[in-house]
Structures are given as C-alpha cells and as structure tokens.
Design a protein around this motif. Structure first.
Motif, PDB file in Angstrom:
ATOM      1  N   ARG A   1      48.155  51.117  49.643  1.00  0.00           N
ATOM      2  CA  ARG A   1      48.749  51.011  48.304  1.00  0.00           C
ATOM      3  C   ARG A   1      48.195  52.082  47.356  1.00  0.00           C
ATOM      4  O   ARG A   1      48.579  52.137  46.193  1.00  0.00           O
ATOM      5  CB  ARG A   1      48.499  49.612  47.702  1.00  0.00           C
ATOM      6  N   LYS A   2      47.269  52.920  47.880  1.00  0.00           N
ATOM      7  CA  LYS A   2      46.650  53.913  46.989  1.00  0.00           C
ATOM      8  C   LYS A   2      47.247  55.296  47.207  1.00  0.00           C
ATOM      9  O   LYS A   2      47.285  55.778  48.352  1.00  0.00           O
ATOM     10  CB  LYS A   2      45.144  54.003  47.270  1.00  0.00           C
ATOM     11  N   PRO A   3      47.684  55.963  46.152  1.00  0.00           N
ATOM     12  CA  PRO A   3      48.081  57.370  46.311  1.00  0.00           C
ATOM     13  C   PRO A   3      46.837  58.219  46.590  1.00  0.00           C
ATOM     14  O   PRO A   3      45.707  57.776  46.349  1.00  0.00           O
ATOM     15  CB  PRO A   3      48.689  57.726  44.954  1.00  0.00           C
ATOM     16  N   LEU A   4      47.047  59.446  47.075  1.00  0.00           N
ATOM     17  CA  LEU A   4      45.913  60.311  47.427  1.00  0.00           C
ATOM     18  C   LEU A   4      44.941  60.498  46.267  1.00  0.00           C
ATOM     19  O   LEU A   4      43.745  60.642  46.477  1.00  0.00           O
ATOM     20  CB  LEU A   4      46.419  61.690  47.857  1.00  0.00           C
ATOM     21  N   SER A   5      45.475  60.479  45.048  1.00  0.00           N
ATOM     22  CA  SER A   5      44.598  60.689  43.895  1.00  0.00           C
ATOM     23  C   SER A   5      43.598  59.535  43.725  1.00  0.00           C
ATOM     24  O   SER A   5      42.565  59.689  43.091  1.00  0.00           O
ATOM     25  CB  SER A   5      45.438  60.832  42.625  1.00  0.00           C
ATOM     26  N   GLU A   6      43.919  58.385  44.314  1.00  0.00           N
ATOM     27  CA  GLU A   6      43.016  57.231  44.161  1.00  0.00           C
ATOM     28  C   GLU A   6      42.255  56.886  45.427  1.00  0.00           C
ATOM     29  O   GLU A   6      41.211  56.247  45.374  1.00  0.00           O
ATOM     30  CB  GLU A   6      43.829  55.991  43.733  1.00  0.00           C
TER      31      GLU A   6
ATOM     32  N   PRO B   1      57.336  49.725  51.021  1.00  0.00           N
ATOM     33  CA  PRO B   1      57.308  51.163  50.718  1.00  0.00           C
ATOM     34  C   PRO B   1      56.239  51.475  49.691  1.00  0.00           C
ATOM     35  O   PRO B   1      55.988  50.674  48.787  1.00  0.00           O
ATOM     36  CB  PRO B   1      58.704  51.439  50.157  1.00  0.00           C
ATOM     37  N   GLY B   2      55.600  52.609  49.830  1.00  0.00           N
ATOM     38  CA  GLY B   2      54.514  52.979  48.916  1.00  0.00           C
ATOM     39  C   GLY B   2      54.059  54.389  49.225  1.00  0.00           C
ATOM     40  O   GLY B   2      54.829  55.174  49.778  1.00  0.00           O
ATOM     41  N   PRO B   3      52.813  54.698  48.906  1.00  0.00           N
ATOM     42  CA  PRO B   3      52.345  56.068  49.100  1.00  0.00           C
ATOM     43  C   PRO B   3      52.348  56.521  50.561  1.00  0.00           C
ATOM     44  O   PRO B   3      52.483  57.696  50.830  1.00  0.00           O
ATOM     45  CB  PRO B   3      50.907  56.047  48.573  1.00  0.00           C
ATOM     46  N   VAL B   4      52.187  55.590  51.510  1.00  0.00           N
ATOM     47  CA  VAL B   4      52.126  56.015  52.918  1.00  0.00           C
ATOM     48  C   VAL B   4      53.538  56.306  53.419  1.00  0.00           C
ATOM     49  O   VAL B   4      54.401  55.437  53.407  1.00  0.00           O
ATOM     50  CB  VAL B   4      51.461  54.929  53.787  1.00  0.00           C
ATOM     51  N   LEU B   5      53.746  57.539  53.872  1.00  0.00           N
ATOM     52  CA  LEU B   5      55.083  57.936  54.319  1.00  0.00           C
ATOM     53  C   LEU B   5      55.252  57.784  55.818  1.00  0.00           C
ATOM     54  O   LEU B   5      56.325  57.445  56.295  1.00  0.00           O
ATOM     55  CB  LEU B   5      55.352  59.390  53.942  1.00  0.00           C
ATOM     56  N   ALA B   6      54.212  58.072  56.570  1.00  0.00           N
ATOM     57  CA  ALA B   6      54.375  58.080  58.023  1.00  0.00           C
ATOM     58  C   ALA B   6      53.022  58.010  58.701  1.00  0.00           C
ATOM     59  O   ALA B   6      51.997  58.338  58.117  1.00  0.00           O
ATOM     60  CB  ALA B   6      55.091  59.357  58.457  1.00  0.00           C
ATOM     61  N   ASN B   7      53.082  57.578  59.963  1.00  0.00           N
ATOM     62  CA  ASN B   7      51.903  57.588  60.822  1.00  0.00           C
ATOM     63  C   ASN B   7      52.163  58.677  61.852  1.00  0.00           C
ATOM     64  O   ASN B   7      53.109  58.586  62.628  1.00  0.00           O
ATOM     65  CB  ASN B   7      51.782  56.206  61.485  1.00  0.00           C
ATOM     66  N   SER B   8      51.353  59.728  61.826  1.00  0.00           N
ATOM     67  CA  SER B   8      51.668  60.869  62.698  1.00  0.00           C
ATOM     68  C   SER B   8      51.018  60.744  64.077  1.00  0.00           C
ATOM     69  O   SER B   8      51.137  61.633  64.894  1.00  0.00           O
ATOM     70  CB  SER B   8      51.239  62.165  62.023  1.00  0.00           C
ATOM     71  N   GLY B   9      50.335  59.626  64.324  1.00  0.00           N
ATOM     72  CA  GLY B   9      49.816  59.424  65.677  1.00  0.00           C
ATOM     73  C   GLY B   9      48.326  59.183  65.704  1.00  0.00           C
ATOM     74  O   GLY B   9      47.670  59.073  64.670  1.00  0.00           O
ATOM     75  N   LEU B  10      47.803  59.092  66.901  1.00  0.00           N
ATOM     76  CA  LEU B  10      46.394  58.739  67.096  1.00  0.00           C
ATOM     77  C   LEU B  10      45.674  59.857  67.831  1.00  0.00           C
ATOM     78  O   LEU B  10      46.237  60.472  68.728  1.00  0.00           O
ATOM     79  CB  LEU B  10      46.298  57.469  67.950  1.00  0.00           C
ATOM     80  N   GLU B  11      44.433  60.106  67.426  1.00  0.00           N
ATOM     81  CA  GLU B  11      43.589  61.024  68.187  1.00  0.00           C
ATOM     82  C   GLU B  11      42.449  60.218  68.778  1.00  0.00           C
ATOM     83  O   GLU B  11      42.017  59.232  68.191  1.00  0.00           O
ATOM     84  CB  GLU B  11      43.022  62.106  67.271  1.00  0.00           C
ATOM     85  N   ASN B  12      41.915  60.659  69.880  1.00  0.00           N
ATOM     86  CA  ASN B  12      40.773  59.999  70.500  1.00  0.00           C
ATOM     87  C   ASN B  12      41.016  58.517  70.757  1.00  0.00           C
ATOM     88  O   ASN B  12      40.150  57.689  70.519  1.00  0.00           O
ATOM     89  CB  ASN B  12      39.514  60.136  69.620  1.00  0.00           C
ATOM     90  N   LEU B  13      42.191  58.173  71.213  1.00  0.00           N
ATOM     91  CA  LEU B  13      42.467  56.777  71.574  1.00  0.00           C
ATOM     92  C   LEU B  13      41.969  56.539  72.991  1.00  0.00           C
ATOM     93  O   LEU B  13      42.377  57.232  73.918  1.00  0.00           O
ATOM     94  CB  LEU B  13      43.976  56.517  71.504  1.00  0.00           C
ATOM     95  N   ARG B  14      41.063  55.585  73.154  1.00  0.00           N
ATOM     96  CA  ARG B  14      40.590  55.253  74.494  1.00  0.00           C
ATOM     97  C   ARG B  14      40.500  53.744  74.614  1.00  0.00           C
ATOM     98  O   ARG B  14      40.305  53.038  73.622  1.00  0.00           O
ATOM     99  CB  ARG B  14      39.208  55.875  74.747  1.00  0.00           C
TER     100      ARG B  14
ATOM    101  N   THR C   1      39.369  52.376  58.282  1.00  0.00           N
ATOM    102  CA  THR C   1      38.568  53.044  57.243  1.00  0.00           C
ATOM    103  C   THR C   1      39.124  54.441  56.981  1.00  0.00           C
ATOM    104  O   THR C   1      39.435  55.159  57.931  1.00  0.00           O
ATOM    105  CB  THR C   1      37.093  53.182  57.717  1.00  0.00           C
ATOM    106  N   ALA C   2      39.206  54.818  55.723  1.00  0.00           N
ATOM    107  CA  ALA C   2      39.587  56.205  55.389  1.00  0.00           C
ATOM    108  C   ALA C   2      38.372  57.082  55.684  1.00  0.00           C
ATOM    109  O   ALA C   2      37.362  57.015  54.991  1.00  0.00           O
ATOM    110  CB  ALA C   2      39.977  56.322  53.923  1.00  0.00           C
ATOM    111  N   LYS C   3      38.483  57.915  56.743  1.00  0.00           N
ATOM    112  CA  LYS C   3      37.321  58.709  57.174  1.00  0.00           C
ATOM    113  C   LYS C   3      37.358  60.112  56.595  1.00  0.00           C
ATOM    114  O   LYS C   3      36.330  60.727  56.347  1.00  0.00           O
ATOM    115  CB  LYS C   3      37.304  58.812  58.706  1.00  0.00           C
TER     116      LYS C   3
END
Ligand code: NAP
Length: 642
Positions: free
Chosen positions: A530-535, A603-616, A632-634
C-alpha cells in the motif's frame, strides 16, 4: 596557425604559441590541419580540479543518475555524428571505419547506461558476493563492498580510436564516480577534441567530470598518487616506459599491441562456409582502418599446404572489393594510414619481416598505383613464412594492412603457434567441429583475452574478430598489456576499491542500502503493497498468518498442474528417497500459497511481480506442517525514467 584547444578546469584553453608544437596533417592530402601543444597548460590545476570539483559533482549522483547522463550524452553525440565523420575522414578513415570509432563509442555509452540501470544498485556502493555470517547468533556479519576511488582517472590513448578508445574508459569511470582526464594521441587529437566539445556543449557533464589535454603531459606522473588510475592504450614499448614512472599506489593498466591470430580449422577446407568466412574476415581485418587496429589479425595460421588457397582467395576478394584512396572520394573502401610517419614505420616493420624470410603472397610494399605521394597510402600485404617459429612473425607488429601467414601440422601445433605471440587480445578460429574448438580453447584460451569461434551458424551475425564489444572483456595477458577493459559492469569495478566490511546487520544495512537478515523490520504499520516508493522503506515487512498443508491440497495441486511426481503421490517411493520423510508438498504449491498469504490484492502502487531470484526448495514440507511468509523490503531500486 591554429592550435588545438584543451579543456581544463572548466574552460577551453589554447596555447599562445609554441615553435615546437606538433603539426598534424590530413592523411590523404598532407594538408596541415592543426598544431598541438600544451606549453603553458596548468596540468596540476587540471588534476586538482578533477579531485575536488569532479569528485564532488559525481559523488552527488547515484549509479542510475550517472547512467542517465551517459545515455543523454550518447544521444547528444549521436545527433552530431556527421561533424565527427567529416573529421574522421581527415585521419584516413572511411565511413565504415568511422562506424567502429564514432558509432562504436556512442554504442559503448548506450550499453553501459542500460547495463548500469539494470545491474547496479540505486546507491553509490556495489556489493560483491553473498553475506558471510561470522557469529552463531547472526549479530556479526561480513560482506565485500566496492566504493569509488578518491582520485582521477587519467587516460592516455592510441591514435587509432580517438573516440571509442576514450569513451570505453570514460563510461565505466564515470559510472564508478571517478572524474576523467583524457589525453588523446597527437595524430588524431582533433577528433577527440571534437567529441569532447560536443559533450561540453551539451551541458550534461557534471563539473570537473571530464577534461581534455591536447598534447604532451610532462610531469603528469609526479602529480598522481594513491587513489588515481592511469589507463594507457598504445604500443608495448611506450607502456613499459610509462609503467615505471607511475608511483606505487597509482593503478596503471595498459592495453597494448598484440600479435593476434586467426586459425583456419583442419575441417575448414576450400568450398566450406568456414573457409569463406575465414577469408572474408581476413580481408576485413587487413583493410578496416587500413589495418590500424590493436585487435587486427597479424598471423593467419592455416593447415599444412593451405597457404596458396587462402592467398588466392584473398587476392580475388581484394580485386573485387578493395578500392584504395581518399575516403572522401566516391567508392573508396580503404583509406591511408594516419600519417606519412606511420606509413614509413609500417614499411620499416615490413622490411624486418621480409628480412626474416617473409615472402609476399598478397600485395607488396610498393605504393598503391595512382595514389598521391602526399598521402599515407599502403596496399594490403600478406607475407608467407616457411617456418612458423620465425621470431619476427610472432613478435613484429606492422601497424597497418599487414599480416603473416604460417602453416600448422596439427591442432596442438596451431595452439603452440598462437602461444608464441606471448599473450594476445584475440584469436579467432574458423571451424565447425566442436572437438577442434574444445582442444584449441583448452590449449590456448589462457593466452588470449577473447576467443571467437566462426562457423556457418554465426558467420552472418558475428561481430567480427577485431571488434571488442562492451559486454565482454577487452584486453589480454602478457604482451597484450595484462589489462582488462569493458566486460560490462566488471569494468566499472576497476575504478573502485573492494573492501571487506564487518559489522552488525543493522550497520551493514545502513552502509549498503540493502537489508541484511537480523536488521530491524517494521511490521507494525501499513502493508508494503500500500506504500508508494516515496514512502516505502528498507525493512518494511509483513508477516502472514499460518496455513496448514494437507494431503488433499497436494493431490488437488498435482491434478490441477499435472505435476504428479512420485515424491508428492507415492508414499512408499517418496520415503525410499533420501531427501523425503514420505509424501511432501510441491515446492511450487508453497510458492503459490506464499503469494496468497502476503499479497494485498486491491489496485495500488504495486503494478507487477517480475519474478523470483534465488528460489530454492531446501526443506521438505509434509502434510500437517504449517507454513507462513515473511516479506521484507530488502532493496529499493527506483528507475530514473518513467
Ligand atoms: P604510442 O606511440 O605508444 O602512443 C600511445 C599514447 O601514449 C599516445 O597518446 C602518446 O601521446 C602517449 N605517450 C607517448 N609518450 C608518452 C609519455 N612520455 N608520457 C605520456 N604519454 C605518452 O601508440 P600509438 O602509435 O598512438 O598507437 C598505436 C599502438 O597502439 C599500436 O601498437 C596498437 O597495437 C596499440 N593499440 C592497442 C590497443 C588495445 O586496446 N590493446 C588499442 C589501440 C591501439 P602522443 O601521441 O602525444 O605522443
């Protein structure tokens, strides 16, 4: 009398006069173009300006912001390409030759800009390798980070690529945050001055990030110190002289001449597509920039008895395709070398080669017919040697349209001949046989910075023996200088220092801008979706409720997806597998549930999930187990464009 300006300390500067100034002439007509001198230039002031203003202005920008400057610079240079082509013709370059220098240089900026925006983080440090946990409870971690050097990147360049040669060093240094001083080679310094002028006029360059010294640089090495770099490109002889002048602590890298090789594979007999591709490439390397390329083929290495067939095919192609002359004249495909002095130097080296037993099988040392004596014109020349071990073949670089041809007995012998060059920028091999390719790479890979395999499948799309590409390493071991340029983001790191940093997760998170496990999270507030990048902040997190896995779920998922692998469906076989206690949930089922557990759907600030890295999938999950998700936002990587 016109003197070529330098650009130092944020202003254009021209010498008041110098009777000893170098005179630069048109390669085709001998007409004077400009005089070059640095008499009276405040070189110490330029170095200080880079270290102060340049470091400050670049330090204020993040990697993506620097990358955007490079992109806009590329556009500005591209818009004024015609001016640069016209000047380049004066150095003997045809339109096609200019493609590698001018368009190639612009291409380097575009490529580095886009790679940096995709591959570098949003901040100013680069992480190298994984987190190293150094305490049992996770409160003490280690990590390698790259930070920028504090000094100036000085480039000393060769005459043959006044634009590409400078931009391929400037782009990575700029991205790293290091200001650059370009010192072009005198014979083509007017072309370097022209692109720098366009760059300055574009208004895009941060203060002090780019300076130009047109002419010699007496005392330069006394001004440089720990934290500065010198990137030299030129002859091996000059490199050795300058290397000894650099103080300890100054990073000195060199890209020098090399006796590059091109092997005709034993399977590439006349009539095969590989033979045709080989001869075509040999022609291109002899004639492009009149052979004045550090990467040009100097040794054609062919199977026993093949010299005549290759020479005949090459002669035929030269007759069909090569028109020597002033590049401004219609139909000319090969210009002169850069100057009369360079022509004489090439002919001097050709004499060394003929004295060592070289026999002309293509061309001769005579001037091409009908050419003005004021122009530095040469014919393409191929010299055959009976003995491939002749020292001159493997040692002498005639920096013009000149190559030698020698024969090998078997693949091992071909690799030995390549190695006699003492380290090369590039070797190409025309073969369609993977066994030949594998044996050659194993035997001579380490003697080369780059190896290109040419066959019927890639002959049409190959970027060519002599063309370094920004994505791949350029440079070679030993005689080739031992340096490494380009190679994508790898080359940005050459302008930075790698340091091992140790500390708590909280401290490493603050230092790197990337969340490290064990650092604080904030699960109390608004869902991160629910948070835009600015927040949104690093460490913003959500912890989901639990969900229990049932056998029913596993069976539904198996039927729905078709994944009926026995580990999910057959208790006995699954238990016999050393990894599983019995039937287990699909990893993909758990990942799908994870999305269902952490997602905030509206609908909100998140537009898409572009995939996963390091999925094991590392722990078996059985019916009756309960899972939950911590999100967590890393790392936050804002884009500089829409
Ligand atoms: P060069 O004579 O070695 O000169 C190279 C550069 O060094 C020029 O800018 C030259 O400046 C400068 N220089 C000479 N003496 C200096 C000194 N005492 N202090 C500071 N700078 C000094 O080479 P070139 O004739 O220009 O270029 C041709 C050679 O470069 C060929 O051998 C070619 O193979 C090699 N090359 C290698 C690569 C590569 O990437 N490996 C690329 C291109 C060319 P001035 O011109 O003002 O003297």
């Amino acid at each position: 009398m016109t003197f070529l300006p330098s650009y130092a300390k944020g202003a254009w500067w021209t010498p008041e006069g110098d009777p000893d100034a170098a005179i630069v002439r048109d390669a085709s007509t001998g007409e004077e173009i400009v005089r070059v001198s640095t008499r009276g230039l405040d070189l110490a002031g330029a170095v200080a300006h880079a270290r102060t203003a340049g470091q400050k202005s670049l330090g204020a920008l993040t990697f993506p912001q620097r990358a955007m400057v490079l992109k806009n610079l590329a556009i500005a240079l591209n818009d004024r390409r015609e001016e640069l082509y016209a000047l380049s013709e004066r150095s003997g370059s045809t339109r096609r030759d200019s493609l590698s220098d001018i368009d190639g240089g612009i291409g380097v900026l575009f490529t580095f800009s886009s790679k940096a925006r995709r591959e570098l983080p949003a901040g100013r440090v680069v992480l190298d390798g994984p987190i190293e946990p150094l305490s049992k409870d996770g409160s003490f971690l280690g990590r390698h980070v790259y930070t920028r050097l504090p000094g100036v990147a000085v480039q000393i360049n060769a005459f043959n690529f006044p634009m590409w040669g400078a931009l391929e060093k400037f782009a990575p240094a700029f991205l790293a945050g290091l200001p650059t001083i370009v010192k072009p080679a005198t014979p083509t310094a007017y072309i370097a001055e022209a692109w720098v002028r366009i760059a300055v006029e574009s208004g895009l360059l941060p203060e002090g990030s780019l300076q130009l010294v047109s002419g010699s640089v007496p005392g330069l090495f006394d001004l440089l110190d720990l934290g500065d770099t010198v990137g030299f490109t030129g002859s091996a002889t000059t490199a050795e002289r300058l290397r000894s002048q650099a103080r300890p602590g100054v990073r000195f890298t060199s890209e020098t001449d090399s006796i590059n090789a091109s092997i005709l594979g034993p399977d590439a007999a006349p009539g095969t597509p590989e033979f045709d591709a080989y001869v075509k490439q040999l022609l291109a390397e002899l004639t492009t920039k009149a052979g004045q390329k550090c990467t040009a083929i100097r040794r054609a290495i062919v199977p026993t008895g093949m010299t005549d067939a290759v020479a005949e095919a090459l002669r035929q192609k030269i007759t069909e395709r090569v028109v020597i002359g002033d590049p401004r004249d219609e139909g000319v495909t090969m210009g002169p070398v850069v100057s009369l002095a360079q022509r004489d130097e090439v002919l001097r080296q050709v004499r060394v080669l003929t004295d060592a037993g070289g026999r002309f099988v293509v061309g001769s040392a005579e001037p091409p017919q009908g050419m003005s004596a004021d122009g530095a014109f040469l014919q393409p020349m191929l010299l055959a040697f009976a003995d491939a071990a002749t020292p001159a073949v493997n040692d002498i670089e005639a920096f013009g349209p000149v190559a030698s041809i020698v024969e090998y007995t078997d693949v091992a012998d071909a690799a030995t001949i390549v190695s006699r060059g003492g380290g090369s920028l590039v070797t190409s091999v025309a073969t369609h046989d993977p066994d030949v390719a594998t044996e050659l790479l194993t035997r001579m890979g380490a003697m080369n910075g780059r190896v290109l395999f040419l066959d019927r499948d890639d002959a049409r799309t190959s970027t060519g023996h002599g063309a370094p590409v920004p994505h791949l390493v350029h440079g070679g071991p030993g005689r080739a200088g031992g340096g490494e340029e380009l190679g994508g983001i790898r080359s940005v790191l050459h302008y930075m220092q790698r340091t091992a940093v140790q500390g708590s997760p909280r401290m490493l998170t603050a230092l790197t801008g990337v969340w490290h496990p064990g650092a604080d999270t904030d699960t109390g507030g608004i869902h991160p979706f629910r948070k835009p990048l600015s927040e949104l902040r690093i460490g913003d997190a959500v912890e989901s409720a639990e969900r229990e896995v049932t056998l029913d779920d596993i069976e539904v998922f198996a039927r729905f997806t078709g994944d009926t692998f026995y580990a999910h469906m057959d208790e006995e076989s699954a238990a016999a597998n050393p990894f599983f206690p019995g039937r287990v949930a699909h990893g993909y089922l758990l990942v799908s549930w994870a999305a269902g557990l952490f997602v905030d759907p509206a609908p909100g600030p998140v537009l898409a999930n572009s995939g996963l890295e390091n999925l094991r999938f590392v722990t078996p999950v059985s019916p009756g187990d309960r899972i939950r998700v911590a999100l967590t936002a890393k790392q936050i990587t804002p884009r500089e464009t829409d």
